[in-house]
Design a protein around this motif. Structure first.
Motif, mmCIF file in Angstrom:
data_model
loop_
_atom_site.group_PDB
_atom_site.id
_atom_site.type_symbol
_atom_site.label_atom_id
_atom_site.label_comp_id
_atom_site.label_asym_id
_atom_site.label_seq_id
_atom_site.Cartn_x
_atom_site.Cartn_y
_atom_site.Cartn_z
ATOM 1 N N UNK A 80 38.330 24.966 141.817
ATOM 2 C CA UNK A 80 37.257 24.188 141.199
ATOM 3 C C UNK A 80 37.840 22.902 140.624
ATOM 4 N N UNK A 81 37.261 21.772 141.005
ATOM 5 C CA UNK A 81 37.596 20.495 140.390
ATOM 6 C C UNK A 81 36.406 20.135 139.506
ATOM 7 N N UNK A 82 36.658 20.045 138.198
ATOM 8 C CA UNK A 82 35.578 19.850 137.233
ATOM 9 C C UNK A 82 35.648 18.449 136.638
ATOM 10 N N UNK A 83 34.544 17.707 136.726
ATOM 11 C CA UNK A 83 34.385 16.431 136.044
ATOM 12 C C UNK A 83 33.728 16.729 134.705
ATOM 13 N N UNK A 84 34.368 16.279 133.620
ATOM 14 C CA UNK A 84 33.899 16.607 132.275
ATOM 15 C C UNK A 84 33.267 15.401 131.593
ATOM 16 N N UNK A 85 32.238 15.687 130.784
ATOM 17 C CA UNK A 85 31.541 14.651 130.024
ATOM 18 C C UNK A 85 31.555 14.993 128.544
ATOM 19 N N UNK A 86 31.820 13.979 127.738
ATOM 20 C CA UNK A 86 31.707 14.089 126.290
ATOM 21 C C UNK A 86 30.230 13.949 125.948
ATOM 22 N N UNK A 87 29.703 14.927 125.206
ATOM 23 C CA UNK A 87 28.281 14.948 124.878
ATOM 24 C C UNK A 87 28.066 15.168 123.389
ATOM 25 N N UNK A 88 26.886 14.812 122.946
ATOM 26 C CA UNK A 88 26.490 15.085 121.575
ATOM 27 C C UNK A 88 25.120 15.761 121.581
ATOM 28 N N UNK A 89 24.904 16.609 120.598
ATOM 29 C CA UNK A 89 23.620 17.298 120.434
ATOM 30 C C UNK A 89 23.095 16.970 119.039
ATOM 31 N N UNK A 90 21.785 16.951 118.905
ATOM 32 C CA UNK A 90 21.168 16.608 117.628
ATOM 33 C C UNK A 90 21.015 17.784 116.690
#
Length: 141
Positions: A80-90
């Motif tokens: 598995x090659x995973x592209x990661x994203x930095x996210x925020x939740x409210x």
């Protein structure tokens, strides 16, 4: 070997990060396979929502990781090659998905989550993402 492209999210809220415990007793990050016609960003947001019940917003990409395992059902190795994203939740509200194979999960203080996360690669990613997230919060990025 089966090669799969995946996408996932490192979701922060306040000073906590979202992690999930799967049926193998592993603390992991939400992620999923990118299917034909999907964009990595969409998959990452969709898996965070499906696996943890969290509406998140992407702040930036954070990097890629690769890992291999042997799939018993497929009877062959998988990469598995995973592209990661930095996210925020409210909100710190979450709901782990038993249908997706999770038995626990939620937002945990970053230091506590780093002790809980099963894989060193995921811990390193959370460390990096936490620094970037703090930069966003302070308006430095």
């Amino acid at each position: 070997m089966l090669f799969r492209s995946c996408a996932g999210g490192l979701v922060f809220c306040e000073d906590s990060v979202l992690i999930l415990k799967n049926e193998k007793d592993e603390w992991v990050l939400p992620k999923g396979v990118i299917r034909a016609g999907d964009y990595a960003r969409e998959v990452a947001l969709r898996r965070v929502k499906a696996e943890a019940g969290v509406e998140a917003e992407i702040l930036s990409s954070i990097g890629e990781t690769n890992y291999e395992f042997y799939s018993i059902t497929r009877k062959r190795p998988v990469c598995n090659q995973v592209t990661w994203y930095l996210m925020t939740a409210g909100s710190l509200q979450s709901r782990f998905s038993r249908e997706d194979g999770f038995v626990d999960g939620g937002f945990y203080p970053i230091d506590q989550a780093l002790e809980m996360i099963t894989y060193s690669q995921d811990r390193a990613l959370v460390n990096l993402a936490a620094k970037r997230y703090r930069g966003f919060k302070q308006g430095k990025l």
